[in-house]
Design a protein around this motif. Sequence first.
Motif, PDB file in Angstrom:
ATOM      1  N   GLU A  12       3.360 -10.902  11.454  1.00 59.92           N
ATOM      2  CA  GLU A  12       3.805 -10.539  10.076  1.00 59.92           C
ATOM      3  C   GLU A  12       3.146  -9.085  10.225  1.00 59.92           C
ATOM      4  O   GLU A  12       2.367  -9.018  10.892  1.00 59.92           O
ATOM      5  CB  GLU A  12       2.152 -11.209   9.615  1.00 59.92           C
ATOM      6  CG  GLU A  12       3.151 -11.149   7.785  1.00 59.92           C
ATOM      7  CD  GLU A  12       4.568 -11.490   7.407  1.00 59.92           C
ATOM      8  OE1 GLU A  12       4.456 -10.241   7.325  1.00 59.92           O
ATOM      9  OE2 GLU A  12       4.325 -12.150   7.534  1.00 59.92           O
ATOM     10  N   ALA A  13       4.015  -8.313   9.902  1.00 57.29           N
ATOM     11  CA  ALA A  13       3.692  -6.612  10.045  1.00 57.29           C
ATOM     12  C   ALA A  13       4.043  -6.599   8.401  1.00 57.29           C
ATOM     13  O   ALA A  13       4.246  -4.186   8.832  1.00 57.29           O
ATOM     14  CB  ALA A  13       4.098  -5.847  10.463  1.00 57.29           C
ATOM     15  N   THR A  14       3.871  -7.188   8.051  1.00 56.70           N
ATOM     16  CA  THR A  14       3.200  -6.213   6.476  1.00 56.70           C
ATOM     17  C   THR A  14       2.705  -5.050   6.196  1.00 56.70           C
ATOM     18  O   THR A  14       1.503  -5.659   6.592  1.00 56.70           O
ATOM     19  CB  THR A  14       3.439  -7.076   4.933  1.00 56.70           C
ATOM     20  OG1 THR A  14       4.933  -7.872   5.617  1.00 56.70           O
ATOM     21  CG2 THR A  14       3.489  -6.383   3.764  1.00 56.70           C
ATOM     22  N   GLY A  15       3.181  -3.808   6.082  1.00 57.43           N
ATOM     23  CA  GLY A  15       2.323  -2.840   6.079  1.00 57.43           C
ATOM     24  C   GLY A  15       1.616  -2.373   6.717  1.00 57.43           C
ATOM     25  O   GLY A  15       0.818  -1.525   6.708  1.00 57.43           O
ATOM     26  N   GLN A  16       2.612  -2.326   7.958  1.00 54.58           N
ATOM     27  CA  GLN A  16       2.139  -1.579   9.003  1.00 54.58           C
ATOM     28  C   GLN A  16       3.376  -1.302   9.234  1.00 54.58           C
ATOM     29  O   GLN A  16       4.370  -0.729   8.941  1.00 54.58           O
ATOM     30  CB  GLN A  16       1.532  -3.222  10.081  1.00 54.58           C
ATOM     31  CG  GLN A  16       0.558  -3.530   9.530  1.00 54.58           C
ATOM     32  CD  GLN A  16       0.106  -4.941  10.424  1.00 54.58           C
ATOM     33  OE1 GLN A  16       1.376  -5.105  11.853  1.00 54.58           O
ATOM     34  NE2 GLN A  16      -0.966  -5.324  10.631  1.00 54.58           N
ATOM     35  N   LEU A  17       3.109  -0.471  10.295  1.00 55.71           N
ATOM     36  CA  LEU A  17       4.466   0.829  11.638  1.00 55.71           C
ATOM     37  C   LEU A  17       4.395  -0.036  12.489  1.00 55.71           C
ATOM     38  O   LEU A  17       3.955  -0.116  13.215  1.00 55.71           O
ATOM     39  CB  LEU A  17       3.430   2.276  10.952  1.00 55.71           C
ATOM     40  CG  LEU A  17       4.785   2.680  11.913  1.00 55.71           C
ATOM     41  CD1 LEU A  17       5.278   3.532  11.156  1.00 55.71           C
ATOM     42  CD2 LEU A  17       3.780   4.290  12.372  1.00 55.71           C
ATOM     43  N   GLY A  56      -0.671   0.512   7.648  1.00 48.24           N
ATOM     44  CA  GLY A  56      -0.218   1.662   7.119  1.00 48.24           C
ATOM     45  C   GLY A  56       1.184   2.061   7.630  1.00 48.24           C
ATOM     46  O   GLY A  56       1.140   1.703   8.996  1.00 48.24           O
ATOM     47  N   THR A  57       1.850   2.696   6.839  1.00 46.38           N
ATOM     48  CA  THR A  57       3.107   2.256   6.909  1.00 46.38           C
ATOM     49  C   THR A  57       3.799   4.426   7.354  1.00 46.38           C
ATOM     50  O   THR A  57       4.897   4.701   7.661  1.00 46.38           O
ATOM     51  CB  THR A  57       4.292   2.245   6.098  1.00 46.38           C
ATOM     52  OG1 THR A  57       3.732   2.881   4.553  1.00 46.38           O
ATOM     53  CG2 THR A  57       4.152   0.775   5.873  1.00 46.38           C
ATOM     54  N   ALA A  96      -6.546   4.848  17.762  1.00 44.84           N
ATOM     55  CA  ALA A  96      -7.161   3.653  18.098  1.00 44.84           C
ATOM     56  C   ALA A  96      -7.323   2.202  17.016  1.00 44.84           C
ATOM     57  O   ALA A  96      -7.108   1.008  17.050  1.00 44.84           O
ATOM     58  CB  ALA A  96      -7.865   4.383  18.528  1.00 44.84           C
ATOM     59  N   GLU A  97      -7.659   3.166  16.020  1.00 43.16           N
ATOM     60  CA  GLU A  97      -8.528   2.205  14.749  1.00 43.16           C
ATOM     61  C   GLU A  97      -7.545   1.906  14.070  1.00 43.16           C
ATOM     62  O   GLU A  97      -7.781   1.109  13.682  1.00 43.16           O
ATOM     63  CB  GLU A  97      -9.282   3.319  14.071  1.00 43.16           C
ATOM     64  CG  GLU A  97     -10.554   3.856  14.223  1.00 43.16           C
ATOM     65  CD  GLU A  97     -10.775   4.840  15.152  1.00 43.16           C
ATOM     66  OE1 GLU A  97      -9.269   5.443  14.964  1.00 43.16           O
ATOM     67  OE2 GLU A  97     -11.410   5.481  15.839  1.00 43.16           O
ATOM     68  N   ARG A  98      -5.969   2.524  13.787  1.00 43.10           N
ATOM     69  CA  ARG A  98      -5.717   1.495  12.956  1.00 43.10           C
ATOM     70  C   ARG A  98      -4.653   0.466  13.689  1.00 43.10           C
ATOM     71  O   ARG A  98      -3.558  -0.314  13.522  1.00 43.10           O
ATOM     72  CB  ARG A  98      -4.529   2.705  12.975  1.00 43.10           C
ATOM     73  CG  ARG A  98      -4.735   3.853  11.717  1.00 43.10           C
ATOM     74  CD  ARG A  98      -3.984   4.940  11.856  1.00 43.10           C
ATOM     75  NE  ARG A  98      -2.481   4.204  11.415  1.00 43.10           N
ATOM     76  CZ  ARG A  98      -0.870   4.954  11.770  1.00 43.10           C
ATOM     77  NH1 ARG A  98      -1.554   6.488  12.045  1.00 43.10           N
ATOM     78  NH2 ARG A  98      -0.476   4.972  11.186  1.00 43.10           N
ATOM     79  N   LEU A  99      -4.375  -0.020  14.829  1.00 40.90           N
ATOM     80  CA  LEU A  99      -3.561  -0.741  15.974  1.00 40.90           C
ATOM     81  C   LEU A  99      -3.832  -1.956  15.612  1.00 40.90           C
ATOM     82  O   LEU A  99      -5.652  -2.444  15.807  1.00 40.90           O
ATOM     83  CB  LEU A  99      -4.392  -0.483  17.366  1.00 40.90           C
ATOM     84  CG  LEU A  99      -3.633  -1.613  18.810  1.00 40.90           C
ATOM     85  CD1 LEU A  99      -2.432  -0.758  18.556  1.00 40.90           C
ATOM     86  CD2 LEU A  99      -4.155  -1.205  20.121  1.00 40.90           C
ATOM     87  N   ARG A 100      -2.968  -2.788  15.292  1.00 44.11           N
ATOM     88  CA  ARG A 100      -3.305  -4.596  14.904  1.00 44.11           C
ATOM     89  C   ARG A 100      -2.389  -4.889  15.764  1.00 44.11           C
ATOM     90  O   ARG A 100      -2.737  -6.183  15.455  1.00 44.11           O
ATOM     91  CB  ARG A 100      -2.481  -3.722  13.606  1.00 44.11           C
ATOM     92  CG  ARG A 100      -3.222  -3.755  12.372  1.00 44.11           C
ATOM     93  CD  ARG A 100      -4.737  -4.566  12.309  1.00 44.11           C
ATOM     94  NE  ARG A 100      -5.645  -3.083  11.448  1.00 44.11           N
ATOM     95  CZ  ARG A 100      -6.113  -2.496  10.904  1.00 44.11           C
ATOM     96  NH1 ARG A 100      -6.307  -2.381  12.257  1.00 44.11           N
ATOM     97  NH2 ARG A 100      -7.429  -1.846  10.593  1.00 44.11           N
ATOM     98  N   GLY A 101      -1.659  -4.162  16.592  1.00 46.56           N
ATOM     99  CA  GLY A 101      -1.089  -5.131  17.629  1.00 46.56           C
ATOM    100  C   GLY A 101      -0.780  -4.358  18.705  1.00 46.56           C
ATOM    101  O   GLY A 101      -0.071  -3.903  18.315  1.00 46.56           O
TER     102      GLY A 101
END
Length: 437
Positions: free
Chosen positions: A46-51, A379-380, A388-393
């Motif tokens: 799932e990548a909703t809301g992600q860049l 964030g998109t 680094a703080e925004r890294l989700r995958g």
Amino acid sequence: MSRRLLVRGGHVFDPVSGTAARADVVIDGERILDVGPGLDGDRVLEATGQLVVPGFIDCHVHVMLDDVNVLRLLQTPFSLRFFHAARNLRLTLRAGVTTVRDAAGADLGVKHAVTSGLVEGPDMRIAIGMLSPTGGHADEWLPSGGCVHALWPSYPGCPATVVDGPDDMRRTVRELLRAGADVLKVATTGGVISPRSDPRRAYFGPDEIAVLMAEARAARVSVMAHAHGTDGIKNAVRAGVRSIEHGVYLDEEAVEMMVDHGTWLVPTLSAPRALLRDGPAAAGLTDATRAKVVDVVAAHDASVRLAHAAGVRIAMGTDAGIAPHGENLRELELLAAQGLSPADALRAATTSAAELLGAADEIGEVAPGKRADLVLLEGTEVAVGNLAERLRGVVHRGVVVHRGDGGEPARAAGPARHTAEAMGAECPRDNAVPPVR
């Protein structure tokens, strides 16, 4: 039978337009199969809301190095460096960097450890060593008269690279190529952390550099030039090197030459800042070396601004090993601070870096047929702050190697199934890292 991975609902960054639009990404094996709306797959990330951006490419690292304190290095067992390298490679991949160019230190065995899956890490291009003359950047001669080879020791698989004269240059280049070098690195100026070299001074004569370039062309490999001072930069550009590494003291003529020759700049803004941040005592810097570092920072920033404004092609490099491993994405913020737009900064670490490495047909874009290297950022918005703080995958060659949000791993499409098979080996719930291959 392959199980297609669906990266669902993210905003996919397009380096060509510099924008992002909502789309799904379907991965089959190590390749991207399709990009667009309304796609499906066997498992879901799932990548909703992600860049969703291409896996980042760092064009200047030293995975075998994470300390420049000579005294500490002399008291450290040599073989421990390889275990440090395994840690550094893991940190780099988990930071979202899926391809690196190692600019000296890593040998063919380190690269094979990654490609075989023995060690977790990004794909590697290796220089093995750095060609330098007596008194140059790779010459570790000390004022005491000792030469300790603490930073750049030679060992089986890593030839000594201090060379003088065309014949010595030719022989050593051939040794590096025999040892497995994918790229050749030459120091056409002195360096900052080398004890007795001058970063403003040009090293090597035209005859020596000409032999290097002839051997590189014969072997069909490119040449990267460590070059701080203006004269050494110009000598390297005239000779036809592929990229200038650092480029601290550029002037308008040097920049114009780089544009005319199509020479790339890999700034490595992170390195001098890391040395100053860690402090001279922690880094083991002498007063003379610290003075060189201080002198570099302001000039370096000005040179990047000058080069960017003139249209010099820029690719990301961090000098990780001098800068900390795993903090690679900080370089994009530093590039943006010198005038690159967020889109241009992202290009420097994706499409531009891929072009520099001659790998644009494989990596650098989220597009069908390209290798499935992806990074998911919270964030998109197309922005490079706090990466680094925004890294989700992180997805490397189609395998989810890191989840940074603590959320659900990839799961079977359709109704939730709480079984080991549904969770998938690639995306364990406890965030343990699966095999990279």
